[in-house]
Design an enzyme around this catalytic site. Structure first.
Site, PDB file in Angstrom:
ATOM      1  N   HIS A  19       0.806  -0.944  -0.077  1.00 33.96           N
ATOM      2  CA  HIS A  19       0.079  -0.019  -0.007  1.00 33.96           C
ATOM      3  C   HIS A  19       0.954   1.076   0.062  1.00 33.96           C
ATOM      4  CE1 HIS A  19       0.621   0.564   4.263  1.00 33.96           C
ATOM      5  NE2 HIS A  19       0.263  -0.628   4.762  1.00 33.96           N
ATOM      6  N   CYS A 127       3.044  -9.515  20.849  1.00 35.02           N
ATOM      7  CA  CYS A 127       2.121  -8.766  19.903  1.00 35.02           C
ATOM      8  C   CYS A 127       2.541  -9.519  18.487  1.00 35.02           C
ATOM      9  CB  CYS A 127       2.343  -7.370  19.437  1.00 35.02           C
ATOM     10  SG  CYS A 127       1.316  -6.637  18.178  1.00 35.02           S
ATOM     11  N   HIS A 147      -0.900  -1.698  16.670  1.00 36.37           N
ATOM     12  CA  HIS A 147      -1.968  -2.482  16.196  1.00 36.37           C
ATOM     13  C   HIS A 147      -3.287  -2.328  17.038  1.00 36.37           C
ATOM     14  CE1 HIS A 147       1.535  -4.199  14.435  1.00 36.37           C
ATOM     15  NE2 HIS A 147       0.868  -4.616  13.327  1.00 36.37           N
ATOM     16  N   LYS A 299      -2.929  -2.174   6.907  1.00 34.22           N
ATOM     17  CA  LYS A 299      -3.860  -3.412   6.517  1.00 34.22           C
ATOM     18  C   LYS A 299      -4.688  -3.778   7.606  1.00 34.22           C
ATOM     19  CE  LYS A 299      -4.440  -7.806   5.505  1.00 34.22           C
ATOM     20  NZ  LYS A 299      -4.669  -9.211   5.936  1.00 34.22           N
TER      21      LYS A 299
HETATM   22  N1  MSP Z   1       8.895  -7.171   8.151  1.00 30.44           N
HETATM   23  C1  MSP Z   1       9.166  -6.276   8.823  1.00 30.44           C
HETATM   24  C2  MSP Z   1      10.426  -5.312   8.411  1.00 30.44           C
HETATM   25  C3  MSP Z   1      11.547  -6.235   8.549  1.00 30.44           C
HETATM   26  S1  MSP Z   1      12.945  -5.320   7.834  1.00 30.44           S
HETATM   27  C4  MSP Z   1      14.293  -6.476   8.630  1.00 30.44           C
HETATM   28  C5  MSP Z   1       7.786  -5.268   8.723  1.00 30.44           C
HETATM   29  N2  MSP Z   1       7.166  -5.203   7.706  1.00 30.44           N
HETATM   30  S2  MSP Z   1       5.891  -4.378   7.126  1.00 30.44           S
HETATM   31  O1  MSP Z   1       5.453  -4.910   6.120  1.00 30.44           O
HETATM   32  O2  MSP Z   1       5.155  -4.267   8.487  1.00 30.44           O
HETATM   33  O3  MSP Z   1       6.587  -2.870   6.869  1.00 30.44           O
HETATM   34  C6  MSP Z   1       6.586  -2.145   7.797  1.00 30.44           C
HETATM   35  C7  MSP Z   1       7.329  -0.652   6.894  1.00 30.44           C
HETATM   36  O4  MSP Z   1       6.437  -0.480   5.707  1.00 30.44           O
HETATM   37  C8  MSP Z   1       7.412   0.551   7.600  1.00 30.44           C
HETATM   38  O5  MSP Z   1       8.543   0.575   8.356  1.00 30.44           O
HETATM   39  C9  MSP Z   1       7.394   1.414   6.500  1.00 30.44           C
HETATM   40  O6  MSP Z   1       8.771   1.416   5.936  1.00 30.44           O
HETATM   41  C10 MSP Z   1       6.403   0.802   5.619  1.00 30.44           C
HETATM   42  N3  MSP Z   1       5.019   1.438   6.189  1.00 30.44           N
HETATM   43  C11 MSP Z   1       3.956   0.666   6.235  1.00 30.44           C
HETATM   44  N4  MSP Z   1       3.012   1.278   6.714  1.00 30.44           N
HETATM   45  C12 MSP Z   1       3.394   2.627   6.662  1.00 30.44           C
HETATM   46  C13 MSP Z   1       2.439   3.953   6.947  1.00 30.44           C
HETATM   47  N5  MSP Z   1       1.425   4.007   7.304  1.00 30.44           N
HETATM   48  N6  MSP Z   1       3.258   5.190   6.946  1.00 30.44           N
HETATM   49  C14 MSP Z   1       4.490   5.080   6.438  1.00 30.44           C
HETATM   50  N7  MSP Z   1       5.432   3.778   6.392  1.00 30.44           N
HETATM   51  C15 MSP Z   1       4.705   2.717   6.471  1.00 30.44           C
HETATM   52  O7  MSP Z   1       7.815  -4.334   9.615  1.00 30.44           O
END
Ligand code: MSP
Length: 512
Positions: A19, A127, A147, A299
């Site tokens: 997204h 979590c 969350h 999500k």
């Molecule tokens: N799998 C772990 C990361 C492992 S790295 C060794 C993870 N994945 S995640 O799918 O949840 O991705 C998180 C990341 O997605 C955030 O740190 C950011 O880079 C991006 N974002 C997801 N949602 C976001 C927002 N609403 N706003 C900004 N960035 C966001 O955590």
């Protein structure tokens, strides 16, 4: 300045499709990668997917399919989304890749052999969304702050990593290297965490509860904790592709993340690196959240904007421009379609798009697309226009080095505004009526074509498709986008033919 440089995004969980939030970090890394490449540096840009752990196992279970099959599917969607979005990553890593699994097992064995991993029992609040234990003081009203769900109590026998053994060394490193974590607010947050004693990190899950993971090399009844596995991607991917030369990139490694995963990156990861005998990464850059109204776009909250849909409706570069222009890196930002449309129409449709089409329309109308010669050295308003671009280039480079993408774009748009002003002041459409002034009109348009070419170079890291289209309309070698900057007045030979204007950014009409 280093010749080699390394950028990473988080590897995204495969329990959800990409997204706007994931797209932001990826576009930021892509912009940096493109900028540094254009400066002549050798860049390695890594992104990928994080595929093990409870969260993925549960998501696959819900669908009634095997976790690997499920991971293949969503990982494929991430990969193809980034391809469709023109992301210039050099490699795409999956934590289910064999080379990654081998790397994780080697590191686990090494840390185990050195005595930093022990067997014991622990109970704590877990979590699944974050895939980590929470201390009571980190919870808000007993819930995970991210969350908004209550963590689950988990107690079992597991392997633990003595993270505390490296607490002092990490603290010292952060104090001695003020730019290790930025912006400063996040660095202070980490220093706060490190002022409390660090608990040991549980790095295993019994297979009896979760089998979807990398097996511990020293105990086949356990799999590796997903964060220990995932963080190592930054080294497994790099060493896999770069081999022994990896160290030169690692010395200039930049991790880009949002604030949700600061603790794993700023505490777990450096302590793992120290325990495994690797040098620490160079820098961690933390950005804020894209929100929808008051809540984080995610999500689990079900309020997401999809990149492919935005691309379909408004074009890729309009979306990239908005993401980079409307968020100050480090701060939160809200997404609204109204804000997007307002920005798009003002800066892209009426701004850059309109400028390019006016200049090329006049060039075609008055000179059948052929550039006239310059009449002499640049002076007065002509010189001032060049200066506006020189300033924009200097400032935008400095802002890009500092990750201030919105300010870099603001400065580039000041140069575009200087072009609009130049058109008004020189009024080529009026001068054309005076036959004795036609050579001057040719010169004015030549200068404006030069300005457009410089604009294409400056926007390339942010909006690669538009830069390419602009270069094509000007019929210049696309390589003109790289360094060194072309010299004003010498870019085009007289007689060089430019194309007819095309609409770069069709205005978005708002239905009332
Ligand atoms: N799998 C772990 C990361 C492992 S790295 C060794 C993870 N994945 S995640 O799918 O949840 O991705 C998180 C990341 O997605 C955030 O740190 C950011 O880079 C991006 N974002 C997801 N949602 C976001 C927002 N609403 N706003 C900004 N960035 C966001 O955590």
């Amino acid at each position: 300045m280093p010749e080699k440089i390394y950028f990473t995004t988080p590897i995204y969980y495969v329990n959800a499709e990409p997204h706007l939030g994931h797209t932001y970090t990826t576009v930021v890394a892509d912009t940096l990668a493109r900028f540094h490449r254009s400066m002549g540096r050798e860049v390695f840009f890594l992104t990928g997917t994080d595929e093990h752990g409870d969260k993925i196992a549960q998501a696959a279970d819900l669908k009634g399919i095997d976790p690997k099959e499920y991971a293949d599917h969503i990982s494929g969607i991430f990969r193809s989304t980034w391809e469709t979005c023109g992301i210039s990553n050099d490699h795409f890593i999956r934590t289910t890749d064999d080379y990654h699994r081998n790397f994780v097992q080697e590191v686990l064995q090494k840390v185990y052999d050195s005595g930093d991993i022990y067997f014991g029992e622990y109970g704590g609040k877990y979590c699944t969304g974050c895939e980590r234990f929470y201390a009571d003081r980190e919870l808000v009203d007993g819930k995970c702050p991210d969350h908004e769900t209550e963590p689950e109590w988990i107690k079992e026998e597991n392997y633990f990593f003595r993270m505390g053994n490296y607490q002092e060394a990490l603290l010292r490193h952060i104090e001695d290297n003020p730019d290790f974590i930025s912006p400063v607010g996040y660095k202070n947050e980490v220093l706060g965490l490190l002022r409390e004693p660090l608990e040991d990190l549980c790095i295993s899950r019994p297979k009896s509860r979760l089998s979807w993971g990398i097996e511990l090399p020293f105990d086949s009844n356990y799999v590796c904790y997903v964060w220990f596995d995932a963080l190592l991607n930054y080294l497994s991917g790099l060493t896999h592709v770069k081999g022994p030369a990896y160290g030169e990139f690692w010395a200039h490694s930049h991790h880009l993340i949002a604030k949700d995963i600061v603790k794993p990156h700023a505490v777990f990861w450096p302590t793992i690196l120290l325990a495994a005998g690797f040098p620490l990464y160079d820098k961690l850059h933390v950005h804020g959240y894209w929100n929808m109204g008051e809540s984080k776009m995610s999500k689990s909250l079900g309020n997401v904007i999809r990149p492919l849909e935005m691309r379909e409706r408004f074009g890729l570069d309009g979306f990239r421009y908005f993401l980079l222009r409307d968020m100050a890196f480090g701060m939160d930002s809200s997404f609204t379609e109204d804000a997007f449309i307002t920005r798009f129409n003002a800066d892209l449709s009426n701004g850059l798009g309109n400028l390019a089409s006016r200049v090329l329309a006049m060039q075609n109308k008055y000179f059948e697309g052929r550039l006239a010669p310059m009449l002499g050295p640049l002076e007065g308003g002509d010189l001032a226009l060049r200066e506006a671009f020189t300033t924009a280039e200097e400032k935008s480079k400095a802002h890009l080095e500092g990750l201030a993408f919105h300010l870099a774009l603001e400065d580039i748009w000041k140069a575009l505004a200087a072009c609009d002003k130049y058109v008004v002041e020189t009024a080529p459409f009026k001068l054309w009526k005076d036959e004795s002034q036609r050579a001057r009109v040719g010169e004015i348009l030549h200068i404006l074509c030069d300005a457009l070419r410089h604009a294409a170079r400056l926007i390339e890291p942010f909006m690669p498709e538009t830069a390419q289209r602009l270069a094509e309309m000007l019929d210049t070698d696309p390589g003109c986008l790289a360094e060194p900057a072309p010299v004003w007045g010498e870019t085009f030979s007289p007689g060089h033919e430019v194309a007819k204007p095309q609409t770069l950014f069709p205005r978005i009409e708002v239905r009332s």
